[in-house]
Design a protein around this motif. Structure first.
Motif, mmCIF file in Angstrom:
data_model
loop_
_atom_site.group_PDB
_atom_site.id
_atom_site.type_symbol
_atom_site.label_atom_id
_atom_site.label_comp_id
_atom_site.label_asym_id
_atom_site.label_seq_id
_atom_site.Cartn_x
_atom_site.Cartn_y
_atom_site.Cartn_z
ATOM 1 N N LYS A 186 0.847 -1.192 0.000
ATOM 2 C CA LYS A 186 0.000 0.000 0.000
ATOM 3 C C LYS A 186 0.878 1.236 0.000
ATOM 4 O O LYS A 186 1.712 1.409 0.885
ATOM 5 N N TYR A 187 0.699 2.103 -1.002
ATOM 6 C CA TYR A 187 1.538 3.294 -1.182
ATOM 7 C C TYR A 187 3.011 2.882 -1.216
ATOM 8 O O TYR A 187 3.834 3.309 -0.398
ATOM 9 N N ASN A 189 6.876 2.204 -1.740
ATOM 10 C CA ASN A 189 8.044 3.082 -1.711
ATOM 11 C C ASN A 189 8.908 2.756 -2.935
ATOM 12 O O ASN A 189 9.385 1.634 -3.053
ATOM 13 N N GLY A 192 4.253 4.890 -4.657
ATOM 14 C CA GLY A 192 2.942 5.198 -4.101
ATOM 15 C C GLY A 192 1.828 4.353 -4.687
ATOM 16 O O GLY A 192 0.660 4.739 -4.666
ATOM 17 N N ILE A 194 -0.807 1.226 -4.925
ATOM 18 C CA ILE A 194 -1.555 0.268 -4.123
ATOM 19 C C ILE A 194 -1.717 -1.004 -4.948
ATOM 20 O O ILE A 194 -2.245 -0.963 -6.061
ATOM 21 N N TYR A 221 2.723 1.641 5.237
ATOM 22 C CA TYR A 221 1.851 2.813 5.056
ATOM 23 C C TYR A 221 0.378 2.409 5.059
ATOM 24 O O TYR A 221 -0.434 2.972 4.333
ATOM 25 N N GLU A 225 -2.917 7.692 4.571
ATOM 26 C CA GLU A 225 -3.475 8.575 3.538
ATOM 27 C C GLU A 225 -3.189 10.028 3.900
ATOM 28 O O GLU A 225 -3.247 10.406 5.073
ATOM 29 N N GLN A 342 4.411 10.122 -10.329
ATOM 30 C CA GLN A 342 3.181 9.668 -9.704
ATOM 31 C C GLN A 342 2.521 10.829 -8.946
ATOM 32 O O GLN A 342 3.197 11.769 -8.525
ATOM 33 N N PRO A 344 0.650 10.425 -5.811
ATOM 34 C CA PRO A 344 0.142 9.525 -4.773
ATOM 35 C C PRO A 344 -0.854 10.223 -3.853
ATOM 36 O O PRO A 344 -0.859 11.454 -3.727
ATOM 37 N N LYS A 345 -1.681 9.417 -3.198
ATOM 38 C CA LYS A 345 -2.638 9.934 -2.218
ATOM 39 C C LYS A 345 -2.298 9.483 -0.800
ATOM 40 O O LYS A 345 -3.065 9.714 0.133
ATOM 41 N N GLY A 346 -1.144 8.849 -0.665
ATOM 42 C CA GLY A 346 -0.703 8.393 0.642
ATOM 43 C C GLY A 346 0.752 7.969 0.570
ATOM 44 O O GLY A 346 1.393 8.037 -0.485
ATOM 45 N N GLY A 347 1.297 7.545 1.698
ATOM 46 C CA GLY A 347 2.696 7.178 1.742
ATOM 47 C C GLY A 347 3.580 8.364 2.028
ATOM 48 O O GLY A 347 3.129 9.390 2.559
#
Length: 424
Positions: A186-187, A189, A192, A194, A221, A225, A342, A344-347
């Protein structure tokens, strides 16, 4: 605006001259900015430092009848195991709560396999003629260093938009020397990403030739988020059980980016059979980990729902930092056609792919102008990016105003390196 590829040689030469002047001006500013590692910033650390106000009363040192200050409970405080089980979606009996570092638990798991063997190992891995390990890349440099430090042969598996290239993974595990794979589901490295449900199901259903093949599932992560709603994730332990591989996976998590990186709690989760085997191997090594700190985190985080509320406060700090990076890239770099990245929405990272052959040059220019970033190649096994293209950006540590200055420098350096590569 023309892309750099659309420009004439004369237009590129003029642009290169202008950027060199701008770069020289940047060097005179004496900047000292750091975007090298995914460390929480001061505002995030201040946000959770009230954790130290807990445990002021004698009753706070008792959990389920246990005095947390004393020896015992090698697998961790039962309440801490239950907290992680709530967050990860598994059973408390499958959780081992340790010290502050999940990386240390990962290293120790590989080390136990090397010196003693895992549950289904025919022999300790140190007695194998060769051990190979699958490394989805771009990936986490510290993962790669763990397996490299034991002399394993690292095999690069390409990352896709849905996780590791599973066709490549399924082919690679036919080799009995392939003993495991690193996964950040998830997210990831640094990309980012999933992992898709299909990718996760295929991982759980792998049929490796090695009976002790191990999925190192670093769920670093899992609740991290910084934009949008919380994204649930499947319980990999249950999926492996359903697929007939109950002992194939070790899952890792920690509170490092929930509370305090240097003073949090880490865990691994695995089958009960693996748990019994690991406890037997760990018993000569440790009597118990820091149960006082485990209790502190139980009192502070309470449960998954309360933890997710805390993560919204982290998101309020992190979101503007990531937007500062991606907005600058969208504005300054996207029209030029010299990189992709990217959103991303989290990480904790933004992964950028520059023109092949320009990553090292870009980061050398950044360093010259006073901006430190993760070294080029770090996201690949042995630190060698075959295309010299991937750059990991870590926006979390600097305040927004410093981050905006750093990303402005980065954009100038990226453009300079691209023009030098294209030629004028």
């Amino acid at each position: 605006m023309k892309t750099y590829l659309q420009m004439t040689q004369e237009e590129r030469a003029a642009e290169l001259g202008r950027l060199r002047q701008e770069f020289e001006a940047l060097k005179t500013r004496g900047l000292d900015l750091n975007m090298a590692r995914g460390k929480p910033g001061k505002a995030q650390l201040d946000l959770v430092s009230d954790i130290f106000h807990l445990m002021q009363n004698p009753a706070d040192y008792v959990s389920g009848g246990l005095d947390v200050r004393n020896y015992g409970e090698i697998a961790g405080l039962p309440a801490a195991r239950a907290l992680f089980a709530d967050i990860l979606g598994c059973k408390p009996s499958q959780v081992f709560a340790g010290g502050n570092s999940s990386l240390q638990l990962m290293y120790d798991t590989v080390c136990k396999a090397y010196t003693h063997g895992l549950l289904h190992s025919p022999r300790p891995w140190c007695r194998e003629e060769q051990v190979k390990w699958l490394c989805p890349a771009p990936g986490y440099d510290r993962h790669f260093r763990v397996t490299e430090s034991f002399g394993f042969q690292l095999l690069t598996i390409p990352m896709t938009g849905t996780g590791p290239d599973m066709d490549a993974v399924e082919e690679a595990v036919k080799d009995p020397a392939v003993k495991g794979i690193w996964c950040v589901p998830k997210y990831s490295n640094p990309d980012g990403i999933i992992y898709s449900d299909e990718t996760i199901r295929r991982i759980a259903a792998l049929k490796p030739a090695a009976p002790d093949f191990t999925v190192m599932w670093d769920n670093a992560y899992c609740v991290h988020e910084f934009e949008g709603d919380y994204v649930p994730f499947p319980d990999i332990l249950s999926l492996c059980q359903e697929a007939g591989n109950p002992d194939m996976v070790f899952e890792f998590a920690s509170t490092s980016k929930i509370t305090l990186p240097g003073a949090g709690v880490a865990c691994f989760a695995c089958s009960e059979a693996n748990m019994a085997h690991m406890e037997k191997l760990l018993t000569p090594q440790v009597i118990s980990y820091d149960k006082v700190n485990q209790q502190r985190h139980v009192l502070y985080l309470k449960d998954k729902a309360h933890t997710l509320e805390l993560m919204k406060k982290h998101a309020a700090v992190m979101g503007p930092k990531f937007r500062a990076v991606t907005d600058a890239l969208d504005r300054e770099i996207a029209p030029l056609g010299i990189a992709s990245w990217q959103h991303p929405k989290g990480g904790y990272f933004v992964s950028l792919n520059a023109l092949p052959g320009t990553a090292r040059r870009t980061l050398a220019l950044c360093k010259e102008a006073g901006v430190t970033m993760t070294g080029a190649g770090a996201t690949f096994p042995y630190g060698k990016d075959p295309l010299d293209t991937n750059i990991r950006i870590a926006p979390s540590l600097p305040p927004v105003e410093e981050l905006e200055a750093a990303i402005a420098v980065f954009c100038v350096c990226l453009r300079l390196a691209a023009l030098e590569k294209l030629g004028v």
